[in-house]
Design an enzyme around this catalytic site. Structure first.
Site, PDB file in Angstrom:
ATOM      1  N   LYS A  13       0.814  -1.280  -0.129  1.00 32.03           N
ATOM      2  CA  LYS A  13       0.046  -0.070  -0.023  1.00 32.03           C
ATOM      3  C   LYS A  13       0.718   0.971  -0.008  1.00 32.03           C
ATOM      4  O   LYS A  13       0.738   2.119  -0.834  1.00 32.03           O
ATOM      5  CB  LYS A  13      -0.866   0.115   1.430  1.00 32.03           C
ATOM      6  CG  LYS A  13      -2.128  -1.073   1.238  1.00 32.03           C
ATOM      7  CD  LYS A  13      -3.139  -1.208   2.639  1.00 32.03           C
ATOM      8  CE  LYS A  13      -2.307  -1.202   3.665  1.00 32.03           C
ATOM      9  NZ  LYS A  13      -1.642  -2.563   3.951  1.00 32.03           N
ATOM     10  N   ARG A  88      -9.881   0.342   8.597  1.00 31.51           N
ATOM     11  CA  ARG A  88      -9.390  -1.066   8.849  1.00 31.51           C
ATOM     12  C   ARG A  88     -10.360  -2.042   9.814  1.00 31.51           C
ATOM     13  O   ARG A  88     -10.125  -3.069   9.983  1.00 31.51           O
ATOM     14  CB  ARG A  88      -8.260  -0.913   9.635  1.00 31.51           C
ATOM     15  CG  ARG A  88      -6.700  -1.519   9.142  1.00 31.51           C
ATOM     16  CD  ARG A  88      -5.780  -1.012   9.855  1.00 31.51           C
ATOM     17  NE  ARG A  88      -4.435  -1.662   9.676  1.00 31.51           N
ATOM     18  CZ  ARG A  88      -3.321  -1.209   9.242  1.00 31.51           C
ATOM     19  NH1 ARG A  88      -3.452   0.084   8.775  1.00 31.51           N
ATOM     20  NH2 ARG A  88      -2.290  -1.706   9.456  1.00 31.51           N
ATOM     21  N   ARG A 160      11.298  -1.120  11.058  1.00 35.29           N
ATOM     22  CA  ARG A 160      10.146  -1.116  11.953  1.00 35.29           C
ATOM     23  C   ARG A 160      10.046  -1.886  13.030  1.00 35.29           C
ATOM     24  O   ARG A 160      10.348  -3.171  12.853  1.00 35.29           O
ATOM     25  CB  ARG A 160       8.657  -0.828  11.036  1.00 35.29           C
ATOM     26  CG  ARG A 160       8.557   0.544  10.583  1.00 35.29           C
ATOM     27  CD  ARG A 160       7.250   0.598   9.760  1.00 35.29           C
ATOM     28  NE  ARG A 160       5.920  -0.046  10.193  1.00 35.29           N
ATOM     29  CZ  ARG A 160       4.735  -0.354   9.816  1.00 35.29           C
ATOM     30  NH1 ARG A 160       4.434   0.265   8.482  1.00 35.29           N
ATOM     31  NH2 ARG A 160       3.781  -0.829  10.135  1.00 35.29           N
ATOM     32  N   ARG A 171      -0.263  -9.196  13.180  1.00 35.82           N
ATOM     33  CA  ARG A 171      -0.681  -8.250  12.456  1.00 35.82           C
ATOM     34  C   ARG A 171      -1.653  -8.881  11.150  1.00 35.82           C
ATOM     35  O   ARG A 171      -2.618  -8.298  10.987  1.00 35.82           O
ATOM     36  CB  ARG A 171       0.330  -7.418  11.851  1.00 35.82           C
ATOM     37  CG  ARG A 171       0.773  -6.176  12.791  1.00 35.82           C
ATOM     38  CD  ARG A 171       2.259  -5.598  12.481  1.00 35.82           C
ATOM     39  NE  ARG A 171       2.177  -4.902  11.298  1.00 35.82           N
ATOM     40  CZ  ARG A 171       3.280  -4.708  10.653  1.00 35.82           C
ATOM     41  NH1 ARG A 171       4.175  -5.170  10.892  1.00 35.82           N
ATOM     42  NH2 ARG A 171       2.999  -4.094   9.515  1.00 35.82           N
TER      43      ARG A 171
HETATM   44  P1  ADP Z   1       1.911  -1.889   3.317  1.00 35.90           P
HETATM   45  O1  ADP Z   1       2.145  -0.356   3.265  1.00 35.90           O
HETATM   46  O2  ADP Z   1       0.885  -2.583   2.465  1.00 35.90           O
HETATM   47  O3  ADP Z   1       2.286  -2.423   4.644  1.00 35.90           O
HETATM   48  P2  ADP Z   1       4.748  -1.714   1.826  1.00 35.90           P
HETATM   49  O4  ADP Z   1       4.457  -0.668   0.725  1.00 35.90           O
HETATM   50  O5  ADP Z   1       5.497  -0.790   3.222  1.00 35.90           O
HETATM   51  O6  ADP Z   1       3.320  -2.510   2.395  1.00 35.90           O
HETATM   52  O7  ADP Z   1       5.682  -3.039   1.168  1.00 35.90           O
HETATM   53  C1  ADP Z   1       5.861  -3.922   2.136  1.00 35.90           C
HETATM   54  C2  ADP Z   1       7.305  -4.335   1.619  1.00 35.90           C
HETATM   55  O8  ADP Z   1       7.149  -5.000   0.445  1.00 35.90           O
HETATM   56  C3  ADP Z   1       8.477  -3.237   1.493  1.00 35.90           C
HETATM   57  O9  ADP Z   1       9.693  -3.677   1.964  1.00 35.90           O
HETATM   58  C4  ADP Z   1       8.380  -2.939  -0.068  1.00 35.90           C
HETATM   59  O10 ADP Z   1       9.657  -2.611  -0.629  1.00 35.90           O
HETATM   60  C5  ADP Z   1       7.939  -4.357  -0.503  1.00 35.90           C
HETATM   61  N1  ADP Z   1       7.068  -4.555  -1.728  1.00 35.90           N
HETATM   62  C6  ADP Z   1       6.101  -3.807  -2.094  1.00 35.90           C
HETATM   63  N2  ADP Z   1       5.619  -4.030  -3.205  1.00 35.90           N
HETATM   64  C7  ADP Z   1       6.144  -5.127  -3.669  1.00 35.90           C
HETATM   65  C8  ADP Z   1       6.084  -5.771  -5.007  1.00 35.90           C
HETATM   66  N3  ADP Z   1       5.122  -5.751  -5.662  1.00 35.90           N
HETATM   67  N4  ADP Z   1       7.185  -6.784  -4.945  1.00 35.90           N
HETATM   68  C9  ADP Z   1       8.130  -6.982  -4.215  1.00 35.90           C
HETATM   69  N5  ADP Z   1       8.444  -6.232  -3.176  1.00 35.90           N
HETATM   70  C10 ADP Z   1       7.394  -5.248  -2.806  1.00 35.90           C
HETATM   71  P1  AMP Z   2       0.720   0.387   9.206  1.00 41.89           P
HETATM   72  O1  AMP Z   2       1.679   1.290   9.356  1.00 41.89           O
HETATM   73  O2  AMP Z   2      -0.493   0.528   8.191  1.00 41.89           O
HETATM   74  O3  AMP Z   2       1.134  -1.182   9.277  1.00 41.89           O
HETATM   75  O4  AMP Z   2       0.081   0.476  10.820  1.00 41.89           O
HETATM   76  C1  AMP Z   2       0.932   0.153  11.935  1.00 41.89           C
HETATM   77  C2  AMP Z   2      -0.060  -0.044  13.152  1.00 41.89           C
HETATM   78  O5  AMP Z   2      -0.812   1.452  13.286  1.00 41.89           O
HETATM   79  C3  AMP Z   2      -1.207  -1.179  12.945  1.00 41.89           C
HETATM   80  O6  AMP Z   2      -0.498  -2.327  13.371  1.00 41.89           O
HETATM   81  C4  AMP Z   2      -2.211  -0.613  13.980  1.00 41.89           C
HETATM   82  O7  AMP Z   2      -1.692  -1.005  15.456  1.00 41.89           O
HETATM   83  C5  AMP Z   2      -1.875   1.021  14.035  1.00 41.89           C
HETATM   84  N1  AMP Z   2      -3.215   1.338  12.945  1.00 41.89           N
HETATM   85  C6  AMP Z   2      -2.830   1.810  11.684  1.00 41.89           C
HETATM   86  N2  AMP Z   2      -4.027   2.327  10.979  1.00 41.89           N
HETATM   87  C7  AMP Z   2      -4.927   1.770  11.967  1.00 41.89           C
HETATM   88  C8  AMP Z   2      -6.649   1.919  11.871  1.00 41.89           C
HETATM   89  N3  AMP Z   2      -6.968   2.611  10.777  1.00 41.89           N
HETATM   90  N4  AMP Z   2      -7.030   1.255  12.820  1.00 41.89           N
HETATM   91  C9  AMP Z   2      -6.545   1.010  13.887  1.00 41.89           C
HETATM   92  N5  AMP Z   2      -5.142   0.863  13.984  1.00 41.89           N
HETATM   93  C10 AMP Z   2      -4.406   1.491  12.952  1.00 41.89           C
END
Ligand code: ADP
Ligand code: AMP
Length: 218
Positions: A13, A88, A160, A171
């Site tokens: 995302k 969410r 993170r 998660r």
């Molecule tokens: P989200 O925001 O949904 O938690 P991220 O955008 O942070 O996910 O992506 C999670 C990890 O996967 C990051 O390290 C990113 O670089 C990698 N990633 C995202 N999309 C792809 C893809 N299509 N192929 C390979 N790696 C990806």
């Molecule tokens: P993310 O960066 O989207 O992976 O979110 C990190 C953490 O923030 C999650 O594991 C939740 O604890 C909290 N969080 C983020 N967005 C929400 C949401 N819309 N509702 C509740 N908790 C959230």
């Protein structure tokens, strides 16, 4: 355009929202990033959110809906945004729909990134993030030009704390129990496009742009 991007943790995302933000000049609002900023600033909300975030649980709906409503209010009227990580829960989606409706607005499109849990675990445990600009990298798939350093601003990348295997498992469980039903909630009243997010990042963004270009022309 008012866009909601749904998908499990690690679906991509944040990665794709950054590209969408640049391509369509809209505001990227990531609830997780906003919460991490609240924590860094040691605000009351940040303190309340901490234990939920650290364990991989969701922060309570009332805190999140209030936080996101306030943030969205600051966007100029009819401003465009892409939401990442919000809503969410079905309750968050419903409360948010009501607050948009009271301002005469609605979500234009919902994009749902579909991915296998096995892939998300690899992605999250290899993710590295820039604490300064929020850019996201991966130690194998999407490497920065210089190892451990952000391409945009030269900041040292971090892992993170909730990207460790134990919290990632929580998660993902939380996602399946509480967030997956949000997809069906939107299917009732909105256009939802399912996208295979297991593909290469460039292929995924091309599919997303295709849907958004069609919406922009409509
Ligand atoms: P989200 O925001 O949904 O938690 P991220 O955008 O942070 O996910 O992506 C999670 C990890 O996967 C990051 O390290 C990113 O670089 C990698 N990633 C995202 N999309 C792809 C893809 N299509 N192929 C390979 N790696 C990806
Ligand atoms: P993310 O960066 O989207 O992976 O979110 C990190 C953490 O923030 C999650 O594991 C939740 O604890 C909290 N969080 C983020 N967005 C929400 C949401 N819309 N509702 C509740 N908790 C959230």
């Amino acid at each position: 355009m008012r866009i909601v991007l749904l998908g499990a943790p690690g679906a991509g995302k944040g990665t794709h929202c950054k590209r969408i933000e640049r391509q369509y000049s809209l505001v990227h609002l990531a609830s997780g990033d906003i919460l991490r900023q609240e924590r860094a600033a040691d605000t009351e909300l940040g303190k309340k959110a901490q234990r939920y975030m650290d364990s991989g649980a969701l922060v309570p709906d009332e805190l999140i809906v209030e936080m996101m409503t306030e943030v969205i209010k600051k966007i100029p009227e009819n401003g465009s945004f892409v939401l990442d990580g919000f809503p969410r829960t079905v309750n968050q989606a419903d409360e948010f729909d009501k607050s948009l409706a009271s301002a005469g607005q609605k979500i234009d499109i919902v994009l749902n990134l579909k991915i296998d849990d096995r892939i998300t675990v690899e992605r999250l445990t290899g993710r590295r993030s820039c604490p300064e600009c929020g850019a996201v990298y991966h130690i194998e798939n999407l490497k920065p030009k210089v190892e451990g350093i952000c391409d945009n601003d030269g900041t040292k990348l971090i892992q993170r704390p909730d990207d460790n295997p134990e919290v990632v498992a929580n998660r993902l469980r939380t996602y399946h129990e509480q967030t997956e039903p949000v997809v069906d909630y939107y299917r009732k009243n909105n256009t939802v496009y399912d996208i295979d997010a297991g593909k290469d990042a460039d292929e995924v963004i091309a599919l997303l742009f295709e849907k958004l270009d069609a919406l922009a022309k409509a």
